[in-house]
Design an enzyme around this catalytic site. Sequence first.
Site, mmCIF file in Angstrom:
data_model
loop_
_atom_site.group_PDB
_atom_site.id
_atom_site.type_symbol
_atom_site.label_atom_id
_atom_site.label_comp_id
_atom_site.label_asym_id
_atom_site.label_seq_id
_atom_site.Cartn_x
_atom_site.Cartn_y
_atom_site.Cartn_z
ATOM 1 N N ALA A 268 0.825 -1.204 0.000
ATOM 2 C CA ALA A 268 0.000 0.000 0.000
ATOM 3 C C ALA A 268 0.859 1.253 0.000
ATOM 4 O O ALA A 268 1.995 1.246 0.475
ATOM 5 C CB ALA A 268 -0.923 -0.004 1.209
ATOM 6 N N GLU B 143 2.874 -5.545 7.645
ATOM 7 C CA GLU B 143 2.063 -4.457 8.180
ATOM 8 C C GLU B 143 2.212 -4.282 9.687
ATOM 9 O O GLU B 143 2.076 -3.172 10.215
ATOM 10 C CB GLU B 143 0.586 -4.686 7.833
ATOM 11 N N GLU C 200 -0.514 -9.647 -0.825
ATOM 12 C CA GLU C 200 -1.962 -9.890 -0.855
ATOM 13 C C GLU C 200 -2.488 -9.901 -2.296
ATOM 14 O O GLU C 200 -3.387 -10.668 -2.639
ATOM 15 C CB GLU C 200 -2.684 -8.832 -0.023
ATOM 16 N N GLY D 2 0.527 -5.348 0.904
ATOM 17 C CA GLY D 2 -0.503 -5.439 -0.125
ATOM 18 C C GLY D 2 -0.006 -6.069 -1.401
ATOM 19 O O GLY D 2 -0.790 -6.645 -2.164
#
Length: 692
Positions: A61, A125, A105, A102
């Site tokens: 992210a 994270e 992910e 992310g």
Amino acid sequence: MSTEYTVVVDVAVITIANPPVNGLGYAVRVGIIDGLERALADANVKAIVLTGAGKAFSGGADMREFNSPKTGREPGLNTVLAAIENSRKPVVAAVHSVAMGGGLELALACHYRVAAPKARIALSEVTMGLLPGAGGTQRLPRLIGLEAATNMIVHGASVASEALADSGLFDQIAHGELLPAALAFAREAAQRSGPHPRVRDMTVRHPNPEGYLAVARAAIAARFAHLPAPARCLDAIEASVKLPFDEGLGLERRFFLELMNGPVSKSLRHAFFAERTASKLVDVPESTQARPVNRVAVVGAGLMGSGIAMNFLNAGMPVVLLDVSEPAVQKGVDAIRRNYEASVKKGKLANADMEARMALLQPGVSPERIADCDLVIEAVYEEMDLKLRTFRALDEVARPGAILATNTSTLDVDRIAAETKRPQDVIGLHFFSPANVMRLLEVVRGAATAPDVLQTAIGLARRIGKVAVVSGVCDGFIGNRMVARYARRAGELLEQGALPEQVDQAVERFGMAMGPFRMADLAGNDIGWAIRKRRYAEDPSMPRFELADRLCEAGHFGQKTGAGWYDYAPGERKAKPSVRTRDMLQTWWREKGVTPKRFSDAEIVERLIYALVNEGAAILEEGIAVRASDVDAVYLHGYGFPAWRGGPMFYADTVGVYNVRRALREFAAADTSWKPASLIDRLADEGGAFNA
């Protein structure tokens, strides 16, 4: 353009092109959706490969979007992942270099994953006080198992792709070029009958998930007492075992938003950006060319000098190590070798690498040895006359254009520079002890320091793995100027009735790595004593720290003498409360007519932390530090301030500058030296913040 779309025969390739780490910002998310829809609409496209340009698949992210309007703007990352997962054409992630947060992910939502060797894989994270917010806690346990996924998610550490080859995460490790391997795999997958596998449809397999999670929860509670994210990670992972996928996904999202808006994650994210912002020079053009530095000299082979030398040896740079005598130089060489041997013994360094680094070390006693060095770092004792003599000598033998740096922790860099015929080439490089371990490097900019010298210092800090923070010239610069005020306020607590162990324990419970008195014993009380004596001579009106002076007059310098504020058993570093120190305090209280006062932990913390804040505000007013976040970076990396509180200035923002001023005014009612800095008054009146 944040994504690129190409078609290779019958396979569409969507490439994330958002340097430096291909962060999944809004434009990237839109680009992936657009590329996916384009591929699905093209009858000639049989499969899709998703990859990243440059040096990353995706670093995750874009945290700059957090708490901004873009945070909730669609398509969100979960929308992108659902589109990939529901694609009727197979989507293959071609993972290389970095797939973190992310980014991983994103790969987990693809039907298949092909990885290059040596790619770093992580759900990191938790290091930002968060948990994976786009299905990582739900998909990873389904794919690689409960225990392996828990370890990755709760600790956030990266793992090499090869180490995960048999975990179920990757369908193939490509041993040739990644993209051709991914294209071939995608074409083969397109020929398979039936629906393509979705991780969301799998179940988490474990013989005793409840027992394992209970053990993990107890371990987390003991290790991460101040950090809410690891426990929340475990709550979300538990949902992957007990709940349907979409319910677990909803719970994960709720936990993510709760953590993102909480003080700990905000503090950790501030600490992350403070470190990266500190090296940005506000008044030096980015086009400024750094000077080449390929050969370094360190003058002074003591504890500090030998530690400084190791930083450059570790970076593969030849180092000339000088001192006044062969025994002194040899002592430094021996100290360096012992440090490396300790790393070899612990398995952190190969013996061949140790010998290669030692081969780069060139000890000597002749000042002429520095004549061909690009950077000369003075690391002699912290005494001005000695440093001035040293710089006069260096100035005579160093080549034109060589940078002369002083490792002073408190002294006037401008005065030292004026002793040379090249003040523009002089800079302060204040390493923190132990210099081969501590990450902070205060880069002290003199009045005459040339812009390219400053640029060179910042680049060198990055090269040797340091966090560089630029400071102006003043007594103590940023860190030690603040710590002097902190130590003085700690001393006042003793003068009024507190004990060293009570003060230390209060701030350590607050989160400081070490209290002021344990820190003084570790550094050596004689160091602070020498600085105080210099300051007493320069300013006779300066308040004297008599208790510390008496301690030093008795020869109690700390760990190195077995006695300081605490007592130390021979060969041990464990601080034991000292009857001798308590007797000294009681004698002092009697002499001064003091009735010992009781302090709560909260009051001790307020006095010490707000002392840092008030001095930090004065430093900002004077322009010694450019940004409040620079002050925070100094304390996070040099003085053990807890990252989960963000640094002293960010902590003041969290408490509210108005409330900090109220406390300072209350202290000032009894002692005018507590008067709030004018910056605090202005921010409190405006409702502002240091890190606005």
